[in-house]
Design an enzyme around this catalytic site. Structure first.
Site, PDB file in Angstrom:
ATOM      1  N   ASN A  32       0.842  -1.230   0.000  1.00  0.00           N
ATOM      2  CA  ASN A  32       0.000   0.000   0.000  1.00  0.00           C
ATOM      3  C   ASN A  32       0.867   1.266   0.000  1.00  0.00           C
ATOM      4  OD1 ASN A  32       0.964   0.222   2.580  1.00  0.00           O
ATOM      5  ND2 ASN A  32      -1.027   0.170   3.596  1.00  0.00           N
ATOM      6  N   LYS A  35       4.785   2.611   3.715  1.00  0.00           N
ATOM      7  CA  LYS A  35       6.203   2.664   4.108  1.00  0.00           C
ATOM      8  C   LYS A  35       7.119   2.286   2.945  1.00  0.00           C
ATOM      9  CE  LYS A  35       5.354   3.096   8.643  1.00  0.00           C
ATOM     10  NZ  LYS A  35       5.738   4.226   9.461  1.00  0.00           N
ATOM     11  N   ASP A  50      -4.396  -2.605   0.019  1.00  0.00           N
ATOM     12  CA  ASP A  50      -4.225  -2.642   1.460  1.00  0.00           C
ATOM     13  C   ASP A  50      -4.628  -4.017   2.001  1.00  0.00           C
ATOM     14  OD1 ASP A  50      -3.934  -0.251   3.654  1.00  0.00           O
ATOM     15  OD2 ASP A  50      -5.013  -2.014   4.408  1.00  0.00           O
ATOM     16  N   TYR A 140       5.031  -4.584  19.677  1.00  0.00           N
ATOM     17  CA  TYR A 140       5.585  -5.078  18.412  1.00  0.00           C
ATOM     18  C   TYR A 140       5.810  -6.591  18.491  1.00  0.00           C
ATOM     19  CZ  TYR A 140       9.057  -6.326  14.948  1.00  0.00           C
ATOM     20  OH  TYR A 140       9.733  -6.983  13.950  1.00  0.00           O
ATOM     21  N   PHE A 207      23.343   3.956  22.822  1.00  0.00           N
ATOM     22  CA  PHE A 207      22.326   3.848  23.873  1.00  0.00           C
ATOM     23  C   PHE A 207      22.802   2.901  24.973  1.00  0.00           C
ATOM     24  CE2 PHE A 207      19.077   4.512  20.232  1.00  0.00           C
ATOM     25  CZ  PHE A 207      19.225   5.890  20.321  1.00  0.00           C
TER      26      PHE A 207
HETATM   27  N1  UDP Z   1      21.580   1.538  18.964  1.00  0.00           N
HETATM   28  C1  UDP Z   1      22.359   2.603  19.400  1.00  0.00           C
HETATM   29  N2  UDP Z   1      22.179   3.826  18.796  1.00  0.00           N
HETATM   30  C2  UDP Z   1      21.289   4.033  17.797  1.00  0.00           C
HETATM   31  C3  UDP Z   1      20.497   2.928  17.362  1.00  0.00           C
HETATM   32  C4  UDP Z   1      20.673   1.693  17.969  1.00  0.00           C
HETATM   33  O1  UDP Z   1      23.183   2.468  20.297  1.00  0.00           O
HETATM   34  O2  UDP Z   1      21.165   5.161  17.318  1.00  0.00           O
HETATM   35  C5  UDP Z   1      21.774   0.216  19.582  1.00  0.00           C
HETATM   36  C6  UDP Z   1      20.510  -0.351  20.217  1.00  0.00           C
HETATM   37  O3  UDP Z   1      20.364   0.091  21.539  1.00  0.00           O
HETATM   38  C7  UDP Z   1      20.753  -1.854  20.093  1.00  0.00           C
HETATM   39  C8  UDP Z   1      21.588  -1.987  18.821  1.00  0.00           C
HETATM   40  O4  UDP Z   1      22.121  -0.676  18.564  1.00  0.00           O
HETATM   41  O5  UDP Z   1      21.524  -2.308  21.163  1.00  0.00           O
HETATM   42  C9  UDP Z   1      20.787  -2.417  17.610  1.00  0.00           C
HETATM   43  O6  UDP Z   1      19.625  -1.591  17.551  1.00  0.00           O
HETATM   44  P1  UDP Z   1      18.654  -1.604  16.314  1.00  0.00           P
HETATM   45  O7  UDP Z   1      17.593  -0.563  16.576  1.00  0.00           O
HETATM   46  O8  UDP Z   1      19.427  -1.496  15.047  1.00  0.00           O
HETATM   47  O9  UDP Z   1      18.003  -3.068  16.313  1.00  0.00           O
HETATM   48  P2  UDP Z   1      17.247  -3.886  17.484  1.00  0.00           P
HETATM   49  O10 UDP Z   1      18.318  -4.726  18.125  1.00  0.00           O
HETATM   50  O11 UDP Z   1      16.583  -2.930  18.390  1.00  0.00           O
HETATM   51  O12 UDP Z   1      16.290  -4.731  16.710  1.00  0.00           O
END
Ligand code: UDP
Length: 327
Positions: A32, A35, A50, A140, A207
């Site tokens: 659709n 995204k 859709d 999710y 993070f």
């Molecule tokens: N991560 C990070 N900085 C970012 C995006 C992701 O440190 O800007 C880290 C996130 O906390 C995780 C890893 O990278 O530990 C992979 O994250 P991603 O969102 O790519 O995939 P997920 O493991 O959440 O499916």
């Protein structure tokens, strides 16, 4: 086989479409474009619509003589799913229920479903095997797990043969860097580090640096998109004789956030500014797959065990498409 690829204009769906065609199947993209990208369809047959539209699905399944459905059309943002749980249940669960109902009506039995390691939540042990407890910690993961359960019970009626493929961290670009990843907004680590290396972002934020891992950052299992897709093809070919197939799809090898950043720096030859920030809620310290079941039962072989090779393909795509797909 005539295969309907739901979400075929998205990252994984567009790579799958290309691989189906290369292997002699006849993929029909269903999307659709909420995204997905029109440019990602790359001339393959397209049925625009859709997944909520039962009558349209029935018509397409009949008219196109569809023999199997691969389903990639879903919302994928953990944070967004916590803010908008009902949207995730609607799109990821209810729309999949509609799709299965249309398949039931038209007697299309074969279904390959894009599931996720998020069904395991915070796993008690790693690497994760398929039989580990399913305890998703966000809408999710829960919406994907609910679909798996629905498929399980539908398969018990004898009207569905399905494969649920639980992805770890899908990444890289297929077709030697021709079919890449373009999410808006982007939240995945590799494309974000690449964007920082290209000067499109000021920095990459890590993070959390206080996890119980060797360098304090989270460890993930990065699996190349072509390897993911090759497992789908093998699962599809096994569905004739199997009502229920469930596999983890990962490399089995973990890389930390810092290792990913270093790899992008090496591949690109560019520096990346790193800013250390607080943990992102809901991130388990280590997520790695035990994919031995897919390897032994499907005969799956991973072509990209090395992160560097994976990142190289992503780098090619992003360098060629600095603004992502045009449309
Ligand atoms: N991560 C990070 N900085 C970012 C995006 C992701 O440190 O800007 C880290 C996130 O906390 C995780 C890893 O990278 O530990 C992979 O994250 P991603 O969102 O790519 O995939 P997920 O493991 O959440 O499916």
């Amino acid at each position: 086989m005539n295969v309907l690829v739901c979400g075929g204009a998205g990252y994984i769906g567009s790579n799958m479409t290309a691989i189906l065609a290369e292997n002699g199947h006849n993929p029909i993209v269903f999307d659709n474009f909420s995204k997905g990208h029109r440019d990602a369809v790359k001339g393959h047959e397209l049925a625009e619509g859709d997944l909520a539209d039962f009558d349209l699905l029935v018509k397409i399944l009949k008219d196109k003589k569809i023999e199997a459905v691969m389903h990639f059309a879903a919302f994928i943002e953990v944070g967004e799913s916590c803010a908008l749980p009902l949207e995730y249940y609607r799109n990821n669960f209810s729309n999949t229920r509609t799709l299965l109902a249309a398949m039931e009506k038209t007697e299309v039995r074969k279904f390959v479903f894009s599931s996720t390691a998020a069904v395991y939540g915070m796993p008690k042990t790693v690497p994760i095997t398929e039989d580990l407890e399913k305890e998703p910690i966000n809408p999710y993961g829960e919406s994907k797990w609910a679909v798996e359960r629905m498929c399980h019970f539908q398969s018990l009626t004898g009207r569905l043969n399905y494969a649920a493929l639980r992805y770890f961290n899908a990444c890289g670009a297929g077709g030697s860097g021709a079919i890449g990843e373009d999410h808006k907004p982007e939240s995945h680590l590799i494309p974000l580090v690449i964007a920082a290396a290209m000067g499109k972002r000021e920095d990459i934020k890590i993070f959390g640096t206080d996890y119980p891992t060797s360098d304090g950052t989270c460890i993930r299992d990065y699996i190349h998109i072509e390897d993911l897709c090759s497992a789908h093809l093998l699962a599809l070919e096994k569905l004739d004789n199997n009502p229920e197939l469930v596999y983890n799809l990962g490399n089995g090898k973990g890389y930390s956030v810092r290792q990913v950043i270093e790899t992008v720096k090496k591949v690109s030859g560019k520096n990346v500014k790193v800013t250390e920030v607080a943990r992102r809620p809901g991130d388990p310290p280590v997520l790695t797959a035990d994919a031995s079941k897919a390897i032994s039962q499907l005969g799956w072989k991973v072509k990209y065990p090395q992160l560097e090779k994976i990142v190289e393909t992503a780098w090619i795509w992003h360098s060629k498409n600095p603004q992502g797909y045009k449309k």
